[in-house]
Design a protein around this motif. Structure first.
Motif, PDB file in Angstrom:
ATOM      1  N   VAL A 181      71.286  98.987  14.436  1.00 42.15           N
ATOM      2  CA  VAL A 181      70.648  98.569  15.685  1.00 42.15           C
ATOM      3  C   VAL A 181      69.275  99.214  15.820  1.00 42.15           C
ATOM      4  CG1 VAL A 181      70.864  98.550  18.204  1.00 42.15           C
ATOM      5  CG2 VAL A 181      72.906  98.313  16.774  1.00 42.15           C
ATOM      6  N   HIS A 182      68.310  98.419  16.303  1.00 43.39           N
ATOM      7  CA  HIS A 182      66.985  98.955  16.586  1.00 43.39           C
ATOM      8  C   HIS A 182      67.051  99.783  17.864  1.00 43.39           C
ATOM      9  CE1 HIS A 182      62.670  98.973  17.664  1.00 43.39           C
ATOM     10  NE2 HIS A 182      62.484  98.878  16.358  1.00 43.39           N
ATOM     11  N   ARG A 183      66.539 100.997  17.788  1.00 41.64           N
ATOM     12  CA  ARG A 183      66.699 101.929  18.897  1.00 41.64           C
ATOM     13  C   ARG A 183      65.942 101.481  20.147  1.00 41.64           C
ATOM     14  NH1 ARG A 183      68.631 106.893  18.353  1.00 41.64           N
ATOM     15  NH2 ARG A 183      68.234 106.809  16.100  1.00 41.64           N
ATOM     16  N   LYS A 184      64.805 100.819  19.977  1.00 39.80           N
ATOM     17  CA  LYS A 184      63.962 100.481  21.123  1.00 39.80           C
ATOM     18  C   LYS A 184      64.423  99.222  21.837  1.00 39.80           C
ATOM     19  CE  LYS A 184      59.099  99.984  22.423  1.00 39.80           C
ATOM     20  NZ  LYS A 184      57.690  99.993  21.937  1.00 39.80           N
ATOM     21  N   ASN A 185      64.701  98.161  21.075  1.00 38.81           N
ATOM     22  CA  ASN A 185      65.053  96.894  21.727  1.00 38.81           C
ATOM     23  C   ASN A 185      66.540  96.559  21.658  1.00 38.81           C
ATOM     24  OD1 ASN A 185      65.450  95.966  19.073  1.00 38.81           O
ATOM     25  ND2 ASN A 185      63.405  95.060  18.954  1.00 38.81           N
ATOM     26  N   GLY A 186      67.330  97.397  20.978  1.00 37.33           N
ATOM     27  CA  GLY A 186      68.767  97.175  20.912  1.00 37.33           C
ATOM     28  C   GLY A 186      69.185  95.993  20.063  1.00 37.33           C
ATOM     29  N   LYS A 187      68.278  95.431  19.291  1.00 37.59           N
ATOM     30  CA  LYS A 187      68.579  94.267  18.466  1.00 37.59           C
ATOM     31  C   LYS A 187      69.353  94.674  17.221  1.00 37.59           C
ATOM     32  CE  LYS A 187      66.332  90.372  16.141  1.00 37.59           C
ATOM     33  NZ  LYS A 187      65.026  89.734  15.808  1.00 37.59           N
ATOM     34  N   VAL A 188      70.381  93.878  16.902  1.00 32.51           N
ATOM     35  CA  VAL A 188      71.168  94.132  15.693  1.00 32.51           C
ATOM     36  C   VAL A 188      70.384  93.630  14.486  1.00 32.51           C
ATOM     37  CG1 VAL A 188      73.305  93.634  14.467  1.00 32.51           C
ATOM     38  CG2 VAL A 188      73.342  93.981  16.946  1.00 32.51           C
ATOM     39  N   LEU A 189      70.205  94.503  13.487  1.00 35.88           N
ATOM     40  CA  LEU A 189      69.444  94.178  12.290  1.00 35.88           C
ATOM     41  C   LEU A 189      70.368  94.104  11.082  1.00 35.88           C
ATOM     42  CD1 LEU A 189      66.475  96.676  12.839  1.00 35.88           C
ATOM     43  CD2 LEU A 189      66.581  94.274  13.527  1.00 35.88           C
ATOM     44  N   ALA A 190      69.821  93.626   9.988  1.00 35.40           N
ATOM     45  CA  ALA A 190      70.579  93.614   8.735  1.00 35.40           C
ATOM     46  C   ALA A 190      70.845  95.053   8.290  1.00 35.40           C
ATOM     47  CB  ALA A 190      69.798  92.860   7.660  1.00 35.40           C
ATOM     48  N   ASP A 191      71.969  95.266   7.625  1.00 37.08           N
ATOM     49  CA  ASP A 191      72.364  96.620   7.226  1.00 37.08           C
ATOM     50  C   ASP A 191      71.319  97.309   6.355  1.00 37.08           C
ATOM     51  OD1 ASP A 191      74.648  96.257   8.651  1.00 37.08           O
ATOM     52  OD2 ASP A 191      75.994  96.099   6.925  1.00 37.08           O
ATOM     53  N   GLN A 192      70.472  96.537   5.661  1.00 30.72           N
ATOM     54  CA  GLN A 192      69.500  97.139   4.748  1.00 30.72           C
ATOM     55  C   GLN A 192      68.509  98.049   5.469  1.00 30.72           C
ATOM     56  OE1 GLN A 192      67.764  93.366   3.439  1.00 30.72           O
ATOM     57  NE2 GLN A 192      65.814  93.978   4.323  1.00 30.72           N
ATOM     58  N   TYR A 193      68.305  97.817   6.780  1.00 30.17           N
ATOM     59  CA  TYR A 193      67.365  98.652   7.523  1.00 30.17           C
ATOM     60  C   TYR A 193      67.939 100.041   7.805  1.00 30.17           C
ATOM     61  CZ  TYR A 193      64.611  94.441   8.274  1.00 30.17           C
ATOM     62  OH  TYR A 193      63.852  93.317   8.082  1.00 30.17           O
ATOM     63  N   CYS A 194      69.255 100.181   7.744  1.00 29.12           N
ATOM     64  CA  CYS A 194      69.892 101.473   8.012  1.00 29.12           C
ATOM     65  C   CYS A 194      70.463 102.113   6.752  1.00 29.12           C
ATOM     66  CB  CYS A 194      71.021 101.297   9.031  1.00 29.12           C
ATOM     67  SG  CYS A 194      70.480 100.909  10.708  1.00 29.12           S
ATOM     68  N   VAL A 195      70.178 101.516   5.604  1.00 32.01           N
ATOM     69  CA  VAL A 195      70.829 101.976   4.381  1.00 32.01           C
ATOM     70  C   VAL A 195      70.474 103.421   4.040  1.00 32.01           C
ATOM     71  CG1 VAL A 195      69.019 101.210   2.795  1.00 32.01           C
ATOM     72  CG2 VAL A 195      71.407 101.227   2.037  1.00 32.01           C
ATOM     73  N   TRP A 196      69.346 103.901   4.552  1.00 31.94           N
ATOM     74  CA  TRP A 196      68.930 105.279   4.265  1.00 31.94           C
ATOM     75  C   TRP A 196      69.759 106.294   5.044  1.00 31.94           C
ATOM     76  CZ3 TRP A 196      67.097 107.884   8.568  1.00 31.94           C
ATOM     77  CH2 TRP A 196      66.755 107.089   9.667  1.00 31.94           C
ATOM     78  N   LYS A 197      70.499 105.831   6.073  1.00 36.75           N
ATOM     79  CA  LYS A 197      71.366 106.720   6.846  1.00 36.75           C
ATOM     80  C   LYS A 197      72.821 106.494   6.435  1.00 36.75           C
ATOM     81  CE  LYS A 197      70.383 107.704  11.048  1.00 36.75           C
ATOM     82  NZ  LYS A 197      70.196 107.691  12.516  1.00 36.75           N
ATOM     83  N   ARG A 198      73.589 107.547   6.477  1.00 33.95           N
ATOM     84  CA  ARG A 198      75.000 107.431   6.112  1.00 33.95           C
ATOM     85  C   ARG A 198      75.721 106.546   7.119  1.00 33.95           C
ATOM     86  NH1 ARG A 198      79.247 112.433   5.009  1.00 33.95           N
ATOM     87  NH2 ARG A 198      81.023 111.119   4.372  1.00 33.95           N
ATOM     88  N   ARG A 199      76.404 105.543   6.612  1.00 30.62           N
ATOM     89  CA  ARG A 199      77.086 104.600   7.494  1.00 30.62           C
ATOM     90  C   ARG A 199      78.439 105.166   7.925  1.00 30.62           C
ATOM     91  NH1 ARG A 199      78.830  98.332   6.114  1.00 30.62           N
ATOM     92  NH2 ARG A 199      79.129  97.670   8.285  1.00 30.62           N
ATOM     93  N   PRO A 200      78.759 105.122   9.221  1.00 27.65           N
ATOM     94  CA  PRO A 200      80.077 105.596   9.682  1.00 27.65           C
ATOM     95  C   PRO A 200      81.194 104.737   9.089  1.00 27.65           C
ATOM     96  CG  PRO A 200      78.533 105.380  11.520  1.00 27.65           C
ATOM     97  CD  PRO A 200      77.894 104.722  10.345  1.00 27.65           C
TER      98      PRO A 200
END
Length: 256
Positions: free
Chosen positions: A189-208
């Motif tokens: 999720v984008h922190r500013k607008n709350g929009k759900v993004l593709a998982d590739q944008y968060c791949v650098w963070k460990r996924r729960p």
């Protein structure tokens, strides 16, 4: 055939040459050209200029026209068969050449920053790098020094990468006792607008974790009951013959 013209000089009575201004009062002599060597020229080889090198870089070849000709007395040119000139001294019609292969790496413009995120607010940019000679022709990368190749990607600042993993609530356990599991929804999720993004944008963070085991407890001996929500299908598919399903769906498998 050629032509010749005689020159005129001002001379004194003794035949010595003097300044032409002393003869200005005299009528100049007629100086008409006359023909000379009134005969055909010898047969000879004639060549055109060399063509450009066939290779835009590296080794190639050049070509030129070679003909057997004879300049006639009337000024015309007669083209003869090659054997009239003698093939032993025929000029070369082709020769090797080497083009000055001045090649270098040429980077293309950087792409968009948020193609892939590498950190909080940090993205990754890509660009194409081509090996090119000085006339603009793209050549294989092997012609350029790989040690001098510019970077094709870099980190960049991107608001699109201000993201985090958002977790939903755990769903009910699939078994009341024994060995079950439960799952939950995890979105980038984008922190500013709350929009759900593709998982590739968060791949650098460990996924729960999206699932986990639950109710890992003994159902007790002698107690016959269903421990999963899928026992109705287990009975319909006639899976009660398998010991695993027979234990988890004891009530359904042993019921009427």
């Amino acid at each position: 055939m050629g032509s010749q013209v005689r020159t005129q000089h001002c001379v004194n009575s003794e035949g010595q040459r003097v300044d032409n201004s002393l003869c200005e009062h005299l009528q100049p002599l007629t100086a008409s050209p006359q023909s000379c060597n009134i005969q055909d020229c010898p047969i000879r080889w004639a060549t055109s200029s060399w063509s450009e090198c066939s290779a835009s870089f590296g080794t190639g070849f050049q070509l030129r026209q070679v003909a057997c000709q004879q300049l006639m007395a009337d000024g015309s040119v007669k083209v003869l068969a090659l054997n009239y000139c003698g093939l032993t001294n025929r000029p070369a019609a082709r020769k090797p050449c080497v083009t000055d292969a001045c090649v270098d790496w040429v980077p293309q413009p950087w792409g968009q920053c948020f193609n892939r995120c590498t950190g909080q607010g940090m993205g990754l940019q890509h660009r194409h790098i081509v090996c090119q000679n000085r006339n603009g022709t793209v050549v294989p990368d092997t012609y350029c020094d790989r040690r001098k190749r510019p970077a094709s990607r870099r980190d960049c600042s991107s608001e699109m990468c201000d993201v985090y993993w958002r977790t939903g609530p755990w769903r009910p356990c699939t078994a009341a006792c024994g060995n079950g599991f439960q799952s939950r929804k995890v979105d980038c999720v984008h922190r500013k607008n709350g929009k759900v993004l593709a998982d590739q944008y968060c791949v650098w963070k460990r996924r729960p974790m999206t699932w986990q085991r639950c109710n890992i407890t003994s159902c007790g001996k002698g107690e016959c009951k269903d421990t999963t929500h899928y026992c109705t299908f287990v009975k319909q598919l006639k899976l009660c013959l398998l010991e695993l399903y027979k234990q988890r769906c004891c009530e359904s498998c042993n019921g009427a």
